[in-house]
Structure formats: structure tokens, C-alpha cells
Design a protein around this motif. Structure first.
Motif, PDB file in Angstrom:
ATOM      1  N   VAL A  62       0.817  -1.222   0.000  1.00 15.89           N
ATOM      2  CA  VAL A  62       0.000   0.000   0.000  1.00 15.89           C
ATOM      3  C   VAL A  62       0.849   1.269   0.000  1.00 15.89           C
ATOM      4  O   VAL A  62       0.307   2.375  -0.081  1.00 15.89           O
ATOM      5  N   MET A  63       2.160   1.131   0.073  1.00 15.62           N
ATOM      6  CA  MET A  63       3.014   2.304   0.214  1.00 15.62           C
ATOM      7  C   MET A  63       2.971   3.204  -1.026  1.00 15.62           C
ATOM      8  O   MET A  63       3.123   4.425  -0.926  1.00 15.62           O
ATOM      9  N   ASP A  64       2.746   2.610  -2.193  1.00 19.18           N
ATOM     10  CA  ASP A  64       2.747   3.392  -3.432  1.00 19.18           C
ATOM     11  C   ASP A  64       1.370   3.911  -3.823  1.00 19.18           C
ATOM     12  O   ASP A  64       1.238   4.567  -4.861  1.00 19.18           O
ATOM     13  N   THR A  65       0.368   3.646  -3.025  1.00 21.31           N
ATOM     14  CA  THR A  65      -0.982   4.132  -3.338  1.00 21.31           C
ATOM     15  C   THR A  65      -1.103   5.609  -2.993  1.00 21.31           C
ATOM     16  O   THR A  65      -0.412   6.112  -2.080  1.00 21.31           O
ATOM     17  N   PRO A  66      -1.988   6.360  -3.687  1.00 18.74           N
ATOM     18  CA  PRO A  66      -2.115   7.806  -3.428  1.00 18.74           C
ATOM     19  C   PRO A  66      -2.596   8.136  -2.021  1.00 18.74           C
ATOM     20  O   PRO A  66      -2.314   9.222  -1.517  1.00 18.74           O
ATOM     21  N   ALA A  67      -3.317   7.216  -1.404  1.00 20.38           N
ATOM     22  CA  ALA A  67      -3.895   7.507  -0.088  1.00 20.38           C
ATOM     23  C   ALA A  67      -2.937   7.236   1.060  1.00 20.38           C
ATOM     24  O   ALA A  67      -3.253   7.560   2.214  1.00 20.38           O
ATOM     25  N   PHE A  68      -1.761   6.673   0.786  1.00 25.79           N
ATOM     26  CA  PHE A  68      -0.873   6.267   1.880  1.00 25.79           C
ATOM     27  C   PHE A  68      -0.345   7.465   2.666  1.00 25.79           C
ATOM     28  O   PHE A  68      -0.437   7.493   3.900  1.00 25.79           O
ATOM     29  N   ILE A  69       0.211   8.454   1.986  1.00 21.15           N
ATOM     30  CA  ILE A  69       0.765   9.621   2.679  1.00 21.15           C
ATOM     31  C   ILE A  69      -0.315  10.398   3.424  1.00 21.15           C
ATOM     32  O   ILE A  69      -0.125  10.735   4.614  1.00 21.15           O
ATOM     33  N   PRO A  70      -1.481  10.723   2.788  1.00 24.85           N
ATOM     34  CA  PRO A  70      -2.546  11.404   3.553  1.00 24.85           C
ATOM     35  C   PRO A  70      -3.004  10.605   4.771  1.00 24.85           C
ATOM     36  O   PRO A  70      -3.287  11.178   5.823  1.00 24.85           O
ATOM     37  N   ALA A  71      -3.067   9.279   4.625  1.00 26.84           N
ATOM     38  CA  ALA A  71      -3.487   8.449   5.759  1.00 26.84           C
ATOM     39  C   ALA A  71      -2.458   8.513   6.888  1.00 26.84           C
ATOM     40  O   ALA A  71      -2.823   8.600   8.070  1.00 26.84           O
ATOM     41  N   CYS A  72      -1.180   8.501   6.526  1.00 29.19           N
ATOM     42  CA  CYS A  72      -0.126   8.607   7.552  1.00 29.19           C
ATOM     43  C   CYS A  72      -0.204   9.952   8.278  1.00 29.19           C
ATOM     44  O   CYS A  72      -0.067  10.018   9.507  1.00 29.19           O
ATOM     45  N   LEU A  73      -0.423  11.017   7.513  1.00 29.59           N
ATOM     46  CA  LEU A  73      -0.540  12.341   8.128  1.00 29.59           C
ATOM     47  C   LEU A  73      -1.760  12.413   9.048  1.00 29.59           C
ATOM     48  O   LEU A  73      -1.699  12.995  10.140  1.00 29.59           O
TER      49      LEU A  73
END
Length: 322
Positions: free
Chosen positions: A290-301
């Protein structure tokens, strides 16, 4: 199953940074800087130097240097804690230590991990600054706790000295010799300042404001009122010692009552972080899909924001004002 040791290495490097600061501090200033030492730092310096004026100047410089340097960029977050901890390192020395520890952390991360250069730089800077901050914060809490515990005994010693006929300045001097640090050195400085002509009430008030301690403010106000309107200072201080001791017992009782809630708050705040570290150790590729999905960074934030809000609210719920 692949196991990654990188998170453990990060933790060990940070612990090593904190230990290095403590070791450097004790190496530079010796055992007299330790709060557990029976002989106060002032008496140890007087034994080595013998010049009362030079020792007083050195101690006063150590006690005021950090708040005078709040204008240094990024140092303002550390100045108040360093002031209360009475860190003998100068502000420039502390900043230099942060830089040195950041370099040490970067080298350790380079040897021990395979992280990218940018990640190593960010982590090294964070460990250098964070390690010093954690060390100073621990020192400040320990010093303030010891001061609160020693103050009733110090006031009672003043009462006994006044009742046998000593003037108040002599009572302050007796406290500086009989009470260990941190109060021993602080009252020794007040006694020296009084010997050179400064008003004792003014010195006590400055001490209370520097430490931001309510009980010390009570002591300064009691001495000021007695100087202006007269009265039996021994009786005033005896009543004050009872009030301070009662407040101290109340603080201890509140601390005991809220201990379970504070532990629950610490556990709930720290569990997600330890869970993340554990997952990265046991299964480093857990998030690869899931690291390369667009939602990964927003979800982490979003998770980081919720975690910070959780820590703030847990702190507010368990921080009971007395």
C-alpha cells in the motif's frame, strides 16, 4: 520471515546520545554538579577556589545565562527548562553539543543502517536536538522535585536558627551549609549577595521568579511583609513551613490518585508508536503493497494528527491543578 533491526538501532542510538550528554556533563563539571551529592556545588567550588567573590560570580552567571539567551534561534524552546535545571553548560556550549551529537548520530546511522542520506540527516538532527532536550527536561523535573521536598526542612531550619537568636541573614547561611543541593547552593548565593549588600527579600523574590515556584514566592512575600511591618519572623516562617508541607502532601496525594490515569494515558499514547516499531521489526515489508498508493501519505498524516491530539488530550485529562 525477515526481521529488521533498524528501529532498534534508532532507539539505541538515541539512548546513547542521552547517555553521552550526561557523561560529558559529569566529566566537565565533576561530581559536585550532581544533585545527589551531600556537599553543595557552592561549597565544593569554595573549597577549590577559596575566592568567595569569584565563586559567587560564576554561580550567578550559571543561574541566569539561559534566560538571557532566549533570542538565539531554536534555543527558546530549551531556555526555560535549562534555567530551572540550572545547567552549568553555557547556551553556546549546549548548541555545540547538539551539533556534535547530531554528527555522532549521523555517523552511527551511516554505520548501523541502510537508510537514505536525507533520512539519516533528518534523524541525526532530531536526535541531536531531542537528546539534549530530553536530558535537560529530566534534569529540570528532578531538580524542581528535590527543591519542593527540601523547602519545608529549610524553612524549619531557619525558624530554629531565628529562635536561638541568629539574624535572618545568618539563618540563610546556615541553611546553605546544612541543606544539600539544589537549595544549598541557591541559599548560599542569597547569603553571599546579602553579604555584599543586596536585600535578602529581593534575592528571594528573584529566586522564586527564576524557578517559577509558588512556595518560594510565599517565602519571599513573608520576608518582605516582616521587613516592612515588623512582627515575629520565626512564627511567620513556622506557619509557612506547615503550609508548604501540607501543600507538598496534597501534591503527593493527587499524584498517587492520578497515577493510574496517567499510566493509562501514557500507554494509550505510546502503544501505536510501539506497535508501528514492532511491525517494522517483525515484518519490514508489511506496508509495501500500500506504500505506493495515493492515499498512503494522507493516511499517515491523518494518523499522526490523531495521535498528537490524543497525546494532548490525555495530558490535559491527567494534569490536575492544585
Amino acid at each position: 520471515m525477515e526481521i529488521s533491526a533498524a528501529p532498534l538501532i534508532y532507539i539505541l542510538i538515541f539512548v546513547a546520545v542521552v547517555v553521552l550528554v550526561e557523561g560529558l556533563y559529569l566529566t566537565v563539571f565533576g561530581k559536585s554538579i550532581s544533585l545527589n551529592n551531600r556537599v553543595s556545588r557552592r561549597l565544593a567550588l569554595l573549597e577549590k577556589n577559596g575566592n568567595r567573590e569569584e565563586v559567587l560570580e560564576q554561580l550567578r552567571k550559571e543561574m541566569t545565562q539561559h534566560m538571557k539567551s532566549r533570542g538565539i534561534p531554536l534555543y527558546s524552546i530549551l531556555a526555560s527548562k535549562a534555567q530551572k535545571a540550572n545547567i552549568a553548560f553555557s547556551p553556546k556550549a549546549l548548541i555545540g553539543i547538539m551539533a556534535g551529537l547530531a554528527v555522532f548520530s549521523y555517523l552511527a546511522l551511516t554505520v548501523g543502517t541502510s537508510a537514505s542520506n536525507g533520512v539519516r540527516i533528518v534523524l541525526a538532527i532530531g536526535m541531536g536536538i531531542g537528546g539534549v532536550y530530553v536530558w535537560v527536561n529530566k534534569k529540570a523535573k528532578k531538580r524542581m522535585a528535590l527543591m519542593d521536598e527540601q523547602l519545608p526542612d529549610a524553612v524549619e531550619l531557619m525558624v530554629r536558627s531565628l529562635r536561638v537568636g541568629h539574624p535572618f541573614s545568618a539563618a540563610i547561611g546556615i541553611v546553605s551549609k546544612e541543606i544539600p543541593d539544589p537549595l544549598g547552593t541557591e541559599f548560599g548565593v542569597i547569603a553571599d549577595e546579602a553579604a555584599y549588600g543586596r536585600d535578602i527579600a529581593e534575592s528571594l523574590k528573584a529566586f522564586a521568579e527564576r524557578m517559577d515556584n509558588q512556595d518560594l514566592r510565599f517565602l519571599a512575600v513573608a520576608v518582605t511583609i516582616q521587613q516592612q511591618s515588623g512582627g515575629n519572623l520565626a512564627e511567620i516562617l513556622e506557619g509557612l513551613s506547615r503550609v508548604i508541607r501540607a501543600r507538598f502532601k496534597l501534591f503527593r496525594r493527587v499524584k498517587a490518585i492520578t497515577a493510574e490515569a496517567k499510566f493509562s494515558g501514557m500507554f494509550l499514547s505510546g502503544f501505536p508508536i510501539f506497535a508501528l516499531i514492532g511491525i517494522n521489526i517483525i515484518q519490514p515489508d508489511y506496508y509495501d503493497e500500500v506504500m505506493d498508493t495515493p492515499a498512503f501519505i494522507p493516511a499517515c498524516l491523518a494518523v499522526a494528527v490523531f495521535l498528537i491530539v490524543n497525546i494532548i488530550y490525555m495530558k490535559m485529562m491527567t494534569n490536575i491543578k492544585v
